[in-house]
Design an enzyme around this catalytic site. Structure first.
Site: not given
Length: 183
Positions: A62, A71, A131, A167
């Protein structure tokens, strides 16, 4: 805590020094001063998220279009195989991949700069992934490439399990390169 540079341009690994004794351990998982010294703006990280995955699950690959998203990723429980793909046209490492194992023993935090694709596979059961993200999520900016795209050749350590419908429907690396004007 020390900072190491990853194999992709701009990727950093924050490596803490856990204190262990007969009670267990204590470690810092984030330090704003260390992040600043490494060139980051710690207060720009506005959202914390966590996922839990069973062994073999693959999440990703992603990314975000536009300004992208930075991130900080760490494994709070278990172990995971974390994969990055440089999707920044003009980057010296464009199209290259990098993999690192994150776990709850080393407490390493991975800094993922904007413009990279990110994914991981759970190596244990369960895996808790944390995250810290620098932008609010906008689904219109989502990018994804199939985890098993042959042009990327990611060598996942386990057979893929629990891959989401999203996905599985992701496009190819070649399609993303055309979209980015790099292919």
């Amino acid at each position: 805590m020390r900072v190491e540079h990853g194999a992709l341009d701009g990727v950093l690994l924050f490596v803490p020094s856990p204190h262990r004794d007969d009670r267990g351990l204590f470690t810092r998982t984030f330090d704003t001063a260390v992040a600043r010294e490494a060139g980051l703006t710690p207060e720009s990280f506005i959202q914390d998220s966590q996922s839990r995955s069973r062994r073999g699950v693959v999440r990703g690959l992603h990314g975000r279009s536009g300004r992208g998203e930075a991130k900080l990723v760490r494994c709070a429980r278990g172990a995971m195989y974390d994969v990055l793909v440089d999707a920044r046209p003009g980057s010296p490492t464009f199209g290259k991949t990098m993999a690192v194992t994150l776990d709850d023993e080393s407490f390493v935090t991975l800094y993922v700069p904007p413009g990279l694709l990110h994914g991981f596979q759970s190596l244990t059961d369960p895996v808790d992934t944390c995250y810290r993200i620098d932008r609010a999520h906008d689904p219109a900016e989502d990018l994804s490439v199939r985890y098993d795209d042959p042009d990327l050749g990611v060598d996942w350590p386990l057979p893929a399990a629990g891959v989401s419908a999203r996905d599985l429907a992701a496009g190819s690396w070649a399609e993303l390169c055309r979209r980015l004007g790099s292919g």
